[in-house]
Design a protein around this motif. Structure first.
Motif, mmCIF file in Angstrom:
data_model
loop_
_atom_site.group_PDB
_atom_site.id
_atom_site.type_symbol
_atom_site.label_atom_id
_atom_site.label_comp_id
_atom_site.label_asym_id
_atom_site.label_seq_id
_atom_site.Cartn_x
_atom_site.Cartn_y
_atom_site.Cartn_z
ATOM 1 N N SER A 309 11.638 -4.177 2.592
ATOM 2 C CA SER A 309 11.316 -3.358 3.764
ATOM 3 C C SER A 309 12.109 -3.827 4.971
ATOM 4 O O SER A 309 12.520 -4.988 5.050
ATOM 5 N N VAL A 319 9.554 1.847 1.111
ATOM 6 C CA VAL A 319 9.068 3.070 0.465
ATOM 7 C C VAL A 319 9.702 4.301 1.097
ATOM 8 O O VAL A 319 10.036 5.272 0.402
ATOM 9 N N ASN A 320 9.885 4.289 2.405
ATOM 10 C CA ASN A 320 10.489 5.441 3.082
ATOM 11 C C ASN A 320 11.893 5.732 2.563
ATOM 12 O O ASN A 320 12.300 6.890 2.460
ATOM 13 N N LEU A 358 0.524 -1.585 1.788
ATOM 14 C CA LEU A 358 1.019 -0.224 1.585
ATOM 15 C C LEU A 358 -0.041 0.788 2.005
ATOM 16 O O LEU A 358 -1.153 0.792 1.490
ATOM 17 N N SER A 361 -1.281 6.889 2.834
ATOM 18 C CA SER A 361 -0.431 8.078 2.999
ATOM 19 C C SER A 361 0.912 7.901 2.296
ATOM 20 O O SER A 361 1.441 8.855 1.713
ATOM 21 N N LYS A 362 1.466 6.676 2.319
ATOM 22 C CA LYS A 362 2.742 6.423 1.668
ATOM 23 C C LYS A 362 2.584 6.434 0.146
ATOM 24 O O LYS A 362 3.451 6.938 -0.578
#
Length: 539
Positions: A309, A319-320, A358, A361-362
């Protein structure tokens, strides 16, 4: 010619030259205009140039040309400097009734560029690059690049030797004392890549022009992409600053975007990505890189996706970034690649699910990123959800329902259905939904057994017996194959009686399921034990 030094010329603060004003101004339109504005004769004249192309070296060459009455030899080794200086000094007029001037002489040599040798082309191109961006040397650059790349194409199509002769280009030949030849002899470069080392001097600002020329001359895109990756790996270690490294990466990415997608290695793109993450790259270049990677997601591996990250965030993996890859993939996807990417994403989801930081929503965004058709089974997603709920035990009932809404119960295996119906980490409504889905499947099987015509149009008389187990471990008889009713009527009658008996068994199973659902609604209480490790199913 006797000359008097009545003019001082300060060239870029590097050096001051004492020259004859009359001789120099005779060839230079710029100086003639300057001296024409001065009133009368002035002693001790001094001219200061702040942006003379090529500096003192270039002015010295121009002075020699003027003093030698145009007899100085113009070669590929000085043409770039002379061409730029001639533009700057406006040396475009003929002198003493002749039809030639410095600009015409340099243009004449450029017209014979097909006779230049390989090292001569490289030197001329290097000089042009050093003169950029102020000087007007675009003509020299274009001609040098055109000649260089024509020879590369010809070399790749004919002989592995860097010495080339062509009937179309007469004396189109390369030097035998260049680094490229030594590399070729030592076996360090293949026939198609021997020139990589020679062109490493090209700056990021000139790289795009060179790649466009390669593409226009139809050089193999795979070879071009290999050169770009080699260029990046060779230039970055010797770059002096992060800003310079960023320019190199951006130039390589912009060049790769001009190539066919299939010619660019997905593994190499991830290599560039990991380098780019630590540099201050423009958003546009980053988007281009992510788009190229996304278009080849079916070639990626789990290790490729496990990118740490960004600095300042507390979750483990970016994750994005993966979500942006998936978005780009969906713009380019082919249906046959969809399930492969679906399997890869399931592995990634299972890897990030135990991350306590985490966000819900992700996690839901990852599960829902691909269409339902990307998965034949949701068992891996169910296991990942089980791990996520194990780590995030503080979620509310509403949040758990949001999570479970991304689960396709129809694509769960019997084992997962059974586990889910007894899993206290999931909300009660989810367990009930699993049981209802299971019941609907059994009812469909029951209806099919009662119907004299099966979905494929066959009659019960055309079936032979086989056995499978339902979720409770009980055996259910199914029928497939063909029988001859005329040959064995007794056997057919026995099969029909067996089917009727199994119908009764299925009705009992349905009754047991309804009883189990009622018990869950009345007496199910979730367990809040925190001492237990991750469930065996998800380990």
């Amino acid at each position: 010619m006797e000359a008097c030094c009545d003019l001082q010329v300060d060239v870029n603060g590097e050096e001051t030259f004492l020259v004859d004003k009359k001789i120099i101004s005779l060839y230079s339109g710029r100086l003639r205009k300057l001296f024409g504005k001065s009133a009368g004769a002035v002693d001790n004249l001094k001219v200061i140039f702040h942006d003379f192309p090529g500096g003192s070296e270039s002015f010295e060459l121009v002075s020699r040309f003027c003093y030698s009455s145009r007899q100085m030899e113009i070669t590929p080794y000085n043409i770039s400097l002379l061409h730029a200086a001639a533009h700057f000094m406006e040396m475009t007029s003929s002198v003493s009734g002749t039809d030639t001037n410095l600009m015409e002489l340099t243009q004449k040599l450029l017209d014979e560029i097909r006779y230049w040798m390989w090292p001569e082309l490289l030197v001329a191109l290097k000089q042009c690059q050093e003169l950029l961006p102020e000087s007007n040397v675009s003509t020299v650059i274009e001609k040098c690049l055109d000649s260089l790349i024509r020879r590369l194409v010809l070399a790749s199509e004919t002989s592995p030797s860097p010495s080339i002769s062509s009937s179309n280009s007469s004396a189109c030949r390369l030097s035998c004392d260049t680094k490229s030849t030594e590399s070729l002899r030592n076996g360090l470069f293949s026939r198609s890549t021997w020139w990589f080392e020679d062109l490493l001097f090209v700056s990021p600002s000139l790289l795009e022009m060179m790649i466009r020329s390669m593409i226009s001359h139809k050089l193999d895109h795979v070879i071009i992409s290999k050169f770009l990756f080699y260029y990046q790996k060779s230039k970055l270690p010797v770059a002096s600053s992060s800003l310079e490294k960023g320019k190199i990466i951006e130039a390589v990415i912009d060049a790769l975007c001009m190539l066919e997608r299939s010619s660019v290695s997905c593994k190499s793109l991830f290599g560039i990505l990991r380098v780019a993450l630590g540099l201050n790259m423009s958003r546009g270049s980053r988007n281009k890189l992510e788009s190229m990677i996304g278009s080849q997601m079916d070639q990626a591996t789990l290790d490729n996706l496990l990118v740490p990250s960004p600095y300042g965030t507390n979750y483990l993996y970016d994750v994005n970034l993966v979500l942006r890859f998936i978005k780009a993939f969906l713009c380019f996807r082919v249906s046959k690649q969809l399930k492969k990417v679906g399997g890869l994403l399931d592995l990634y989801i299972a890897e990030v699910a135990p991350d306590p930081c985490l966000k819900l929503s992700k996690f839901i965004a990852l599960v829902s990123a691909l269409p339902d058709s990307a998965r034949d089974s949701y068992d891996e997603i169910y296991r990942a959800m089980d791990m996520y709920l194990e780590v995030h035990s503080g979620l509310s009932e509403e949040e758990k329902m949001r999570l479970c809404s991304a689960l396709n119960y129809d694509k769960l295996s019997p084992e997962s259905h059974k586990h889910l119906s007894q899993n206290t980490k999931f909300p009660s409504k989810t367990a009930i939904q699993a049981l209802r889905t299971k019941q609907c499947k059994l009812k469909s099987l029951l209806q099919a057994s009662k119907d004299p015509k099966l979905p494929n149009g066959e009659s019960p008389c055309a079936l032979s017996k086989g056995k499978v187990k339902d979720e409770e471990g009980d055996q259910i008889v199914i029928y497939a194959g063909e029988l001859d009713p005329m040959a064995d009527n007794e056997r057919l009658r026995a099969h029909l009686q067996g089917m009727q008996w199994r119908v009764m068994e299925l009705e009992k199973v349905c009754w047991k399921m309804q009883t189990q659902m009622t018990k869950i609604l009345k007496a199910k209480t979730p367990s809040h034990s925190s001492a237990r490790s991750l469930p065996k199913l998800c380990s």
